[in-house]
Write an enzyme that holds these catalytic residues in place. Sequence first.
Site, mmCIF file in Angstrom:
data_model
loop_
_atom_site.group_PDB
_atom_site.id
_atom_site.type_symbol
_atom_site.label_atom_id
_atom_site.label_comp_id
_atom_site.label_asym_id
_atom_site.label_seq_id
_atom_site.Cartn_x
_atom_site.Cartn_y
_atom_site.Cartn_z
ATOM 1 C CB CYS A 32 3.068 12.792 -7.137
ATOM 2 S SG CYS A 32 4.389 13.605 -8.081
ATOM 3 C CG HIS A 79 3.965 13.846 2.681
ATOM 4 N ND1 HIS A 79 4.968 13.621 1.760
ATOM 5 C CD2 HIS A 79 4.390 14.893 3.436
ATOM 6 C CE1 HIS A 79 5.944 14.504 1.948
ATOM 7 N NE2 HIS A 79 5.609 15.269 2.950
ATOM 8 N N PRO A 91 8.144 5.572 -1.059
ATOM 9 C CG PRO A 91 6.075 6.178 -1.980
ATOM 10 C CD PRO A 91 6.735 5.798 -0.684
ATOM 11 C CG MET A 92 12.009 8.244 -2.112
ATOM 12 S SD MET A 92 13.543 8.216 -1.153
ATOM 13 C CE MET A 92 13.650 6.463 -0.726
ATOM 14 C CB VAL A 93 10.520 9.317 -8.925
ATOM 15 C CG1 VAL A 93 10.921 9.198 -10.389
ATOM 16 C CG2 VAL A 93 9.007 9.395 -8.803
ATOM 17 C CD GLU A 135 14.697 13.858 -0.773
ATOM 18 O OE1 GLU A 135 15.937 14.024 -0.769
ATOM 19 O OE2 GLU A 135 14.057 13.620 -1.802
ATOM 20 N N GLY A 159 6.897 12.202 6.926
ATOM 21 C CA GLY A 159 7.301 13.596 7.099
ATOM 22 C C GLY A 159 8.017 13.850 8.409
ATOM 23 C CG ASN A 160 8.251 16.829 10.191
ATOM 24 O OD1 ASN A 160 8.458 17.355 9.103
ATOM 25 N ND2 ASN A 160 7.333 17.265 11.028
#
Length: 422
Positions: free
Chosen positions: A187, A254, A104-106, A312, A288-289
Amino acid sequence: MKGQLSSSSSAKLLSSTLPFLQSVSLSSMASSSHSSTPIPEDDELCSSLALCSIHSSSSSSSPSLLSPLLRPAAPEPPIVGLGPVERAWAHWRRLVEPKLIVAPMVDNSELPFRMLCRKYGAQAAYTPMLHSRIFTENEKYRSMEFTTCKEDRPLFVQFCANDPHILLEAARYVERDCDYVDINLGCPQRIARRGYYGAFLMDNLSLVKTLVQNLASKLDVPVSCKIRIFPRLEDTLTYAKMLEEAGCSLLAVHGRTRDQKDGKKVRADWDAIKAVKDAMHIPVLANGNVRHLDDVNNCLEFTGVDGVLSAESLLENPALFAGYRTTEWKENEAEEGELNQAELVVEYLKMCEKHPVPWRMIRSHVHKMLGDWFRIHPDIREELNKQSKLSFEWLYDMVKRLRERDIRLPLYVKGHGGVPAC
């Protein structure tokens, strides 16, 4: 009162993460869902709402946002007759146990981007975080911020919340159109502190337990949670076990703490994620990573988790799960692939024409995917920044002009083609 979002906290959340609502007062949202107040150009949809993949429903019992024409003819019935853990695994297996998942990414994991990632190997995806109270009160917010289609599955719909009743009301709008309703418990941003949601609910585990229990006992679709770790492993394990006992059917972890906001400076703790996986009885995902496909496979092997999220890295390279790498992560034996980020931008724009979203999301994705290209030709980036009103015609022409400058920035694959091992 901590159990409800104050109007001041909501206003701050709106101004920081939901720009298109800045021109709509909180009072008008409560009284009417059809505001005629002008909105900034970037917050307008890139095409007519009539072309969107959703329609609003006024059903009071179990409303659904997905048009019946787009919903599968025979939705899967809820799994019954099993205990909570058995149900969690039966549902996960019914989804064919996806391992490659869009996090999920805003403003960034919206429908066109999810579909682009699915084309290049993603097996499941999360929506952007949705604000549960605004989602229940504002039809414009629902129609612009949540869109889906029948190919957009498996799908996690994520909400931030701190009121069990409001969260349930929001979840009932989407439960027929997703595979999990997810609670954002991770978050770490300042806006989450002010709004009292996300990772800041780690200070009130009794409220977290109530949020999960209320949702899990009253929805037909399973409930998932996405968390961050505590500084002490023992606290993280206690937290995770509490969520499972409360009715969580899937947990995404996360591997950073609430204070570790910069993923480029702080590596995620795979040891902590492994410990959670070993202690749990339900499916567990790692976050993560993950910079390329080798990271995915290494994480799966090291932690033993059931799937891996990427955020990301996918924004720069939506073909990550298909084995493609950016120049930054190129290895010596890597070969030039038949794909580059300019081509991915064109594919993304075509998906936006099919599934309209606000222009601000498109602008953000173009900057992320073409970041390396813009560093070589900053004049074109400045042209993009000066465009107060975007159009598909202008964006397609911008990509064409970048290509004409003969930039060689391919995505790379391993010598064998980079086919996912998982």
